[in-house]
Design a protein around this motif. Structure first.
Motif, PDB file in Angstrom:
ATOM      1  N   ILE A 181      -3.402  -0.617  -0.574  1.00  0.00           N
ATOM      2  CA  ILE A 181      -2.794  -0.894   0.627  1.00  0.00           C
ATOM      3  C   ILE A 181      -4.103  -0.974   1.782  1.00  0.00           C
ATOM      4  N   TYR A 182      -3.983  -2.309   2.364  1.00  0.00           N
ATOM      5  CA  TYR A 182      -4.903  -2.594   3.676  1.00  0.00           C
ATOM      6  C   TYR A 182      -4.152  -2.801   4.726  1.00  0.00           C
ATOM      7  N   ILE A 183      -4.129  -1.936   5.719  1.00  0.00           N
ATOM      8  CA  ILE A 183      -3.333  -2.041   7.004  1.00  0.00           C
ATOM      9  C   ILE A 183      -4.224  -2.110   8.207  1.00  0.00           C
ATOM     10  N   SER A 184      -3.808  -3.096   9.133  1.00  0.00           N
ATOM     11  CA  SER A 184      -4.829  -3.434  10.229  1.00  0.00           C
ATOM     12  C   SER A 184      -4.022  -3.542  11.509  1.00  0.00           C
ATOM     13  N   ASN A 185      -4.488  -2.764  12.566  1.00  0.00           N
ATOM     14  CA  ASN A 185      -3.714  -2.739  14.016  1.00  0.00           C
ATOM     15  C   ASN A 185      -2.080  -2.326  13.892  1.00  0.00           C
ATOM     16  N   SER A 186      -2.191  -1.304  12.987  1.00  0.00           N
ATOM     17  CA  SER A 186      -0.579  -0.930  12.626  1.00  0.00           C
ATOM     18  C   SER A 186      -0.689   0.656  12.421  1.00  0.00           C
ATOM     19  N   SER A 187       0.387   1.095  12.730  1.00  0.00           N
ATOM     20  CA  SER A 187       0.647   2.527  12.514  1.00  0.00           C
ATOM     21  C   SER A 187       1.377   2.554  11.275  1.00  0.00           C
ATOM     22  N   MET A 188       1.280   3.473  10.287  1.00  0.00           N
ATOM     23  CA  MET A 188       1.903   3.825   9.142  1.00  0.00           C
ATOM     24  C   MET A 188       2.185   5.188   8.807  1.00  0.00           C
ATOM     25  N   ASP A 189       3.611   5.568   8.255  1.00  0.00           N
ATOM     26  CA  ASP A 189       3.988   6.791   7.683  1.00  0.00           C
ATOM     27  C   ASP A 189       4.000   6.592   6.037  1.00  0.00           C
ATOM     28  N   VAL A 190       3.432   7.416   5.319  1.00  0.00           N
ATOM     29  CA  VAL A 190       3.317   7.396   4.006  1.00  0.00           C
ATOM     30  C   VAL A 190       3.835   8.750   3.556  1.00  0.00           C
TER      31      VAL A 190
END
Length: 386
Positions: free
Chosen positions: A60-69
């Motif tokens: 996973i690449y995530i940019s300028n975003s929040s994330m719950d895993v």
């Protein structure tokens, strides 16, 4: 994914490839400027981000975003590039906004990249927060000048009730920790966690477990080679006595690894009850997100009292264990009369309970009183207790 919301539940991403001449992003998923990202009960296996110059985020690449895993597993994902790769399992880039990344009850196993083989987080401005709880990060590998498994310069890195173990770095120009590296003006907070067996070039001392450009805030942790130089309370360096960290196949860093604590582990009843994080992602699906995390990595009770072990942690019993996995049994179950020693009176007590079909004599826990309970009692009795 660019914009909107993204919810993934019960998904498997396997053997995907992001390939580019210069820069590649996310072997399985690339997420940009997305309002809400939730990943629940998913598996990411053997995904690859590969490029000639730089690759970011094997899975996973995530940019300028929040994330719950939540309750998800990342195994054998790879960041591979000619110049440099980062985020073997996950890479987060805050860029210009403050993001919150939550990993709860997750496993990051046998992933690889040059920097941050398990997890990499970077921030230009905005001051993001990365929280890792109830998770195991183990058997990851990479070549790095700035930290191998968990690398953060995003702002606040908060690790609680987790196990960071047996990760390695293959080569490096300067000694850096193979466990957690913090390159930020804000120190990492590490509580109720184990950092053990992390190795750079055969070195497994304190410097191989944790370090950075700022002094991490460490409390009630089991850190190999602990010297006390980082201060904090309730920290120690004794062997955590994992039950079977390389699993039945005797290979570290894959899905059969077992990070259950063994009997009389110094991590049992040694944590700090006030440092149990809130159940913000609702791990037990009961709708209560303000309660302390009620379950461990394997979704069993989080606070279980081992009556055979002295409470060395902080709080009122039951005191939480250190690490991602809570010990569920007694360290000395053959002590049937609870007097702290093994002798003929324990044999008599077991026979009395067995004859009465008492649940305490069902040592195998199968609901049946039979010869296998007798065999197990004899084995436990013969093994002795300290």
């Amino acid at each position: 994914r660019d914009g909107g919301t993204l919810h993934l539940e019960g998904c498997v991403f396997a053997l995907n490839l992001a390939l580019a001449n210069t820069s590649s992003f996310g072997g399985a998923i690339a997420i940009l400027d997305t309002d809400e990202v939730k990943v629940i009960d998913c598996e990411f296996v053997a995904n690859v981000s590969e490029a000639g110059t730089s690759s970011r985020g094997g899975a996973i690449y995530i940019s300028n975003s929040s994330m719950d895993v939540l309750r998800s597993r990342f195994v054998q994902n790879i960041g591979n590039a000619g110049t440099g790769s980062s985020g073997g399992a996950i890479q987060h880039s805050g860029r210009t906004t403050a993001n919150t990344i939550n990993l709860v009850a997750c496993e990051l196993l046998d992933n690889s990249a040059d920097v941050g083989a398990g997890f990499y987080s970077s921030q230009v401005t905005g001051g993001s927060v990365v929280r890792i709880a109830d998770s195991v990060v183990a058997g990851n590998d990479g070549e790095s000048t700035s930290g191998v498994v968990i690398y953060s310069d995003a702002g606040l890195l908060n690790i609680q009730s987790s196990t960071i173990a047996f990760n390695t770095t293959s080569s490096f120009p300067i000694p850096v920790p193979a466990g957690v590296f913090v390159s930020s003006s804000i120190p990492a907070t590490i509580k109720n966690s184990i950092l053990w067996g992390n190795d750079f070039a055969g070195v497994t001392d304190e410097a191989a477990q944790v370090g950075g450009t700022v002094t991490p805030d460490i409390h009630h942790c089991n850190v190999q080679g602990w010297t006390g130089a980082y201060g904090g309370t309730g920290n120690f360096g004794a062997d955590p006595l994992f039950f079977d960290p390389d699993g039945p196949d005797d290979i570290l860093g894959n899905a059969d690894d077992i990070f259950t604590l063994g009997p009389f582990s110094p991590c049992i009843d040694a944590g700090d009850n006030t440092s149990i994080p809130a159940d913000t992602l609702d791990l037990d699906d009961d709708g209560d997100t303000s309660e302390p995390l009620p379950l461990d990595l394997y979704l069993r009770d989080r606070q279980v009292d081992d009556i055979d072990v002295a409470d060395t942690g902080s709080g009122t019993a039951p005191i939480v264990d250190i690490g991602a996995v809570e010990f569920q049994l007694r360290s000395c179950p053959a002590d049937m009369n609870f007097d702290g020693q093994l002798d003929f009176f324990d044999v008599l007590e077991f026979l009395t309970l067995f004859d009465a079909f008492d649940p305490a004599a069902d040592l195998t826990g199968d609901g049946i009183h039979d010869f296998f309970d007798v065999l197990l009692f004899l084995a436990l009795f013969s093994a002795g207790c300290p």
